[in-house]
Design a protein around this motif. Structure first.
Motif, PDB file in Angstrom:
ATOM      1  N   ALA A  85       0.827  -1.213   0.000  1.00  0.00           N
ATOM      2  CA  ALA A  85       0.000   0.000   0.000  1.00  0.00           C
ATOM      3  C   ALA A  85       0.857   1.258   0.000  1.00  0.00           C
ATOM      4  CB  ALA A  85      -0.924  -0.005   1.216  1.00  0.00           C
ATOM      5  N   TRP A  86       2.010   1.176   0.640  1.00  0.00           N
ATOM      6  CA  TRP A  86       2.929   2.309   0.662  1.00  0.00           C
ATOM      7  C   TRP A  86       3.812   2.359  -0.585  1.00  0.00           C
ATOM      8  CZ3 TRP A  86       2.039   6.176   3.652  1.00  0.00           C
ATOM      9  CH2 TRP A  86       1.509   6.006   4.933  1.00  0.00           C
ATOM     10  N   GLY A  87       3.754   1.321  -1.394  1.00  0.00           N
ATOM     11  CA  GLY A  87       4.633   1.260  -2.558  1.00  0.00           C
ATOM     12  C   GLY A  87       6.076   1.019  -2.181  1.00  0.00           C
ATOM     13  N   ALA A  88       6.277   0.367  -1.038  1.00  0.00           N
ATOM     14  CA  ALA A  88       7.626   0.159  -0.520  1.00  0.00           C
ATOM     15  C   ALA A  88       8.149  -1.246  -0.770  1.00  0.00           C
ATOM     16  CB  ALA A  88       7.652   0.444   0.990  1.00  0.00           C
ATOM     17  N   ALA A  89       7.391  -2.048  -1.515  1.00  0.00           N
ATOM     18  CA  ALA A  89       7.828  -3.409  -1.833  1.00  0.00           C
ATOM     19  C   ALA A  89       7.210  -3.805  -3.166  1.00  0.00           C
ATOM     20  CB  ALA A  89       7.396  -4.386  -0.743  1.00  0.00           C
ATOM     21  N   PRO A  90       7.912  -4.597  -3.976  1.00  0.00           N
ATOM     22  CA  PRO A  90       7.331  -5.060  -5.239  1.00  0.00           C
ATOM     23  C   PRO A  90       6.136  -5.955  -4.967  1.00  0.00           C
ATOM     24  CG  PRO A  90       9.398  -6.195  -4.793  1.00  0.00           C
ATOM     25  CD  PRO A  90       9.287  -5.113  -3.773  1.00  0.00           C
ATOM     26  N   GLU A  91       5.055  -5.741  -5.704  1.00  0.00           N
ATOM     27  CA  GLU A  91       3.831  -6.499  -5.452  1.00  0.00           C
ATOM     28  C   GLU A  91       3.982  -7.974  -5.772  1.00  0.00           C
ATOM     29  OE1 GLU A  91       3.816  -5.409  -9.741  1.00  0.00           O
ATOM     30  OE2 GLU A  91       4.294  -4.354  -7.849  1.00  0.00           O
ATOM     31  N   TRP A  92       4.984  -8.341  -6.552  1.00  0.00           N
ATOM     32  CA  TRP A  92       5.175  -9.735  -6.950  1.00  0.00           C
ATOM     33  C   TRP A  92       6.060 -10.510  -5.975  1.00  0.00           C
ATOM     34  CZ3 TRP A  92      10.367 -10.135  -7.557  1.00  0.00           C
ATOM     35  CH2 TRP A  92      11.061  -8.977  -7.938  1.00  0.00           C
ATOM     36  N   PHE A  93       6.553  -9.860  -4.931  1.00  0.00           N
ATOM     37  CA  PHE A  93       7.416 -10.544  -3.968  1.00  0.00           C
ATOM     38  C   PHE A  93       6.808 -10.367  -2.579  1.00  0.00           C
ATOM     39  CE2 PHE A  93      11.200 -11.424  -1.423  1.00  0.00           C
ATOM     40  CZ  PHE A  93      11.785 -12.465  -2.127  1.00  0.00           C
ATOM     41  N   THR A  94       6.003 -11.318  -2.161  1.00  0.00           N
ATOM     42  CA  THR A  94       5.271 -11.220  -0.900  1.00  0.00           C
ATOM     43  C   THR A  94       5.986 -11.991   0.197  1.00  0.00           C
ATOM     44  OG1 THR A  94       3.177 -11.051  -2.097  1.00  0.00           O
ATOM     45  CG2 THR A  94       3.068 -11.643   0.232  1.00  0.00           C
ATOM     46  N   LEU A  95       6.138 -11.339   1.342  1.00  0.00           N
ATOM     47  CA  LEU A  95       6.757 -11.963   2.499  1.00  0.00           C
ATOM     48  C   LEU A  95       5.741 -12.051   3.636  1.00  0.00           C
ATOM     49  CD1 LEU A  95      10.120  -9.994   2.405  1.00  0.00           C
ATOM     50  CD2 LEU A  95       9.789 -12.384   1.770  1.00  0.00           C
ATOM     51  N   GLY A  96       5.712 -13.195   4.297  1.00  0.00           N
ATOM     52  CA  GLY A  96       4.816 -13.365   5.430  1.00  0.00           C
ATOM     53  C   GLY A  96       5.331 -12.642   6.661  1.00  0.00           C
ATOM     54  N   ASP A  97       4.442 -12.438   7.622  1.00  0.00           N
ATOM     55  CA  ASP A  97       4.802 -11.687   8.827  1.00  0.00           C
ATOM     56  C   ASP A  97       5.857 -12.414   9.661  1.00  0.00           C
ATOM     57  OD1 ASP A  97       2.948  -9.789   8.053  1.00  0.00           O
ATOM     58  OD2 ASP A  97       1.336 -10.679   9.228  1.00  0.00           O
ATOM     59  N   LEU A  98       5.716 -13.730   9.832  1.00  0.00           N
ATOM     60  CA  LEU A  98       6.711 -14.494  10.584  1.00  0.00           C
ATOM     61  C   LEU A  98       8.053 -14.471   9.852  1.00  0.00           C
ATOM     62  CD1 LEU A  98       4.545 -17.597  11.571  1.00  0.00           C
ATOM     63  CD2 LEU A  98       5.256 -15.723  13.074  1.00  0.00           C
ATOM     64  N   ASP A  99       8.000 -14.621   8.547  1.00  0.00           N
ATOM     65  CA  ASP A  99       9.209 -14.581   7.730  1.00  0.00           C
ATOM     66  C   ASP A  99       9.890 -13.220   7.863  1.00  0.00           C
ATOM     67  OD1 ASP A  99      11.006 -15.786   5.975  1.00  0.00           O
ATOM     68  OD2 ASP A  99       9.918 -15.154   4.192  1.00  0.00           O
ATOM     69  N   LEU A 100       9.103 -12.163   7.869  1.00  0.00           N
ATOM     70  CA  LEU A 100       9.672 -10.828   8.009  1.00  0.00           C
ATOM     71  C   LEU A 100      10.415 -10.668   9.330  1.00  0.00           C
ATOM     72  CD1 LEU A 100       6.832  -8.704   6.436  1.00  0.00           C
ATOM     73  CD2 LEU A 100       9.252  -8.524   5.827  1.00  0.00           C
ATOM     74  N   GLY A 101       9.947 -11.359  10.360  1.00  0.00           N
ATOM     75  CA  GLY A 101      10.661 -11.314  11.632  1.00  0.00           C
ATOM     76  C   GLY A 101      12.095 -11.807  11.482  1.00  0.00           C
ATOM     77  N   THR A 102      12.271 -12.866  10.701  1.00  0.00           N
ATOM     78  CA  THR A 102      13.616 -13.387  10.436  1.00  0.00           C
ATOM     79  C   THR A 102      14.455 -12.354   9.694  1.00  0.00           C
ATOM     80  OG1 THR A 102      12.742 -15.639  10.286  1.00  0.00           O
ATOM     81  CG2 THR A 102      14.913 -15.248   9.323  1.00  0.00           C
ATOM     82  N   HIS A 103      13.865 -11.735   8.682  1.00  0.00           N
ATOM     83  CA  HIS A 103      14.610 -10.777   7.864  1.00  0.00           C
ATOM     84  C   HIS A 103      14.970  -9.518   8.656  1.00  0.00           C
ATOM     85  CE1 HIS A 103      13.473 -13.579   4.888  1.00  0.00           C
ATOM     86  NE2 HIS A 103      12.288 -13.080   4.621  1.00  0.00           N
ATOM     87  N   ILE A 104      14.079  -9.102   9.539  1.00  0.00           N
ATOM     88  CA  ILE A 104      14.371  -7.929  10.378  1.00  0.00           C
ATOM     89  C   ILE A 104      15.524  -8.242  11.324  1.00  0.00           C
ATOM     90  CG2 ILE A 104      13.461  -6.454  12.213  1.00  0.00           C
ATOM     91  CD1 ILE A 104      10.706  -6.716  10.792  1.00  0.00           C
ATOM     92  N   ALA A 105      15.492  -9.431  11.946  1.00  0.00           N
ATOM     93  CA  ALA A 105      16.582  -9.818  12.844  1.00  0.00           C
ATOM     94  C   ALA A 105      17.896  -9.889  12.081  1.00  0.00           C
ATOM     95  CB  ALA A 105      16.263 -11.164  13.491  1.00  0.00           C
ATOM     96  N   ARG A 106      17.877 -10.535  10.918  1.00  0.00           N
ATOM     97  CA  ARG A 106      19.100 -10.665  10.104  1.00  0.00           C
ATOM     98  C   ARG A 106      19.665  -9.286   9.768  1.00  0.00           C
ATOM     99  NH1 ARG A 106      17.030 -13.272   6.140  1.00  0.00           N
ATOM    100  NH2 ARG A 106      17.920 -15.326   6.581  1.00  0.00           N
ATOM    101  N   THR A 107      18.803  -8.413   9.294  1.00  0.00           N
ATOM    102  CA  THR A 107      19.255  -7.094   8.857  1.00  0.00           C
ATOM    103  C   THR A 107      19.784  -6.282  10.028  1.00  0.00           C
ATOM    104  OG1 THR A 107      17.589  -7.149   7.100  1.00  0.00           O
ATOM    105  CG2 THR A 107      18.555  -5.013   7.629  1.00  0.00           C
ATOM    106  N   ALA A 108      19.128  -6.376  11.174  1.00  0.00           N
ATOM    107  CA  ALA A 108      19.593  -5.642  12.351  1.00  0.00           C
ATOM    108  C   ALA A 108      20.992  -6.086  12.749  1.00  0.00           C
ATOM    109  CB  ALA A 108      18.621  -5.863  13.515  1.00  0.00           C
ATOM    110  N   TRP A 109      21.220  -7.392  12.753  1.00  0.00           N
ATOM    111  CA  TRP A 109      22.540  -7.897  13.129  1.00  0.00           C
ATOM    112  C   TRP A 109      23.598  -7.514  12.104  1.00  0.00           C
ATOM    113  CZ3 TRP A 109      19.845 -13.162  14.160  1.00  0.00           C
ATOM    114  CH2 TRP A 109      19.250 -13.136  15.437  1.00  0.00           C
TER     115      TRP A 109
END
Length: 323
Positions: A85-109
């Motif tokens: 909705a914010w146009g901050a992610a490609p509409e063809w690449f969907t990530l689940g909420d639990l999966d995003l938790g992994t990516h946020i942790a990875r990126t933070a580290w």
């Protein structure tokens, strides 16, 4: 005994689960290491995504979505909807909420200065995986695809958005010339009693691992036999679109052609042995003549029993190879 698997993605995850099951059934004292492809990683919405690693992590932890073949089970996608909705992610690449938790942790580290190897270790601490995962390199080596019509795009766009439907003429890993194998990967290869090439995509999952400078030489110099498991059965890919990748580098979609692509270790290649499915038994004799010990066994990884048997067959071939 110590077993080292090279690969990434769903095919690798299923094979490694089978190897882990085999080890558990036969005493449970053997060690399993996996050298994981990171060349299909990319940045999206400010987050570092690592699909091949996460397929392994979730499958080994027993939290993967087995029906979809990727991501976490029981997912919701509220955050993905907001990003779209914010146009901050490609509409063809969907990530689940639990999966995003992994990516946020990875990126933070990563932003705190941790290496990819350290991130792998931290993520693995949450579950008892029974396996040690090592990135092939700590460097960013994202794969880009060159298409027939002259475009160049990230592998994920070609794979997910276009479903590999745009004919490709080549694959490039940005920055790979300066990449260095991780210490964990090199140690796992050097100390292995058997090195197993998983039934992963030969071009974009195993190929980039071997393309890290020094990695192919490390595998060839290892004291352990190298045995591969075909991800091609009866002339068709088991999963995914590896046939489109093979076509781009001029390799036929057949179990024998992929083995010859890796090449016999006695002639500058990598393989001492190669498992094909029983439906491809006719490939055995030509591969043997080419210097690759081959066996035809059932290769469908349908459940714990069949997967453990494939792993056992791979180890039996490794034990039979004269090194």
């Amino acid at each position: 005994m110590r077993y080292t698997v090279i690969g990434g993605g769903v095919g690798c995850a299923r094979f490694v689960k089978g190897l882990r099951e085999h080890v558990r059934r036969t005493g449970g004292d053997d060690r399993i290491d996996v050298v994981v492809n990171t060349a299909d990683d990319w940045w999206v919405s400010g987050l570092r995504i690592s699909p091949d690693h996460d397929s392994l992590l979730y499958a080994l932890a027993g939290v993967n979505d087995a029906e979809r073949g990727w991501g976490r089970a029981g997912e919701t996608e509220r955050v993905a909807a907001e990003l779209a909705a914010w146009g901050a992610a490609p509409e063809w690449f969907t990530l689940g909420d639990l999966d995003l938790g992994t990516h946020i942790a990875r990126t933070a580290w990563l932003r705190e200065g941790a290496s990819v190897s350290e991130v792998f270790q931290r993520l693995a601490q949450r579950w008892d995986l029974g396996v040690r995962l090592h990135p092939a390199t700590d460097s960013e080596i994202d794969t880009h695809v060159r298409t027939e019509d002259g475009r160049r795009m990230h592998f994920q766009e070609w794979w997910v958005r276009h479903r590999a439907g745009l004919p490709a003429v080549g694959f490039e890993q940005a920055g790979i010339a300066a990449a260095v194998p991780t210490a964990g990967a090199l140690e796992a290869i050097a100390e292995a009693d058997a090195i197993l090439l998983a039934p992963s995509n030969p071009v974009v999952s195993i190929g980039p691992v071997l393309a890290v400078p020094g990695m192919r030489d490390a595998v060839r110099a290892a004291r352990a036999p190298v045995v591969g498991v075909s991800g091609i059965i009866a002339g068709a890919v088991v999963r995914g679109m590896a046939d489109a990748c093979l076509a781009a580098i001029g390799v036929d979609t057949s179990a024998g052609a992929v083995a010859r692509h890796y090449g016999p270790r006695t002639d500058g290649g990598l393989l001492d042995g190669w498992l094909v499915d029983t439906s491809d038994a006719a490939e055995v004799a030509p591969l043997e003549r080419a210097g690759i010990a081959a066996r035809a066994v059932p290769l469908w990884l349908r459940d714990a029993d069949s997967s453990a048997q494939v792993a056992a067959d791979a180890l039996a071939l490794a034990a039979a190879v004269d090194r």
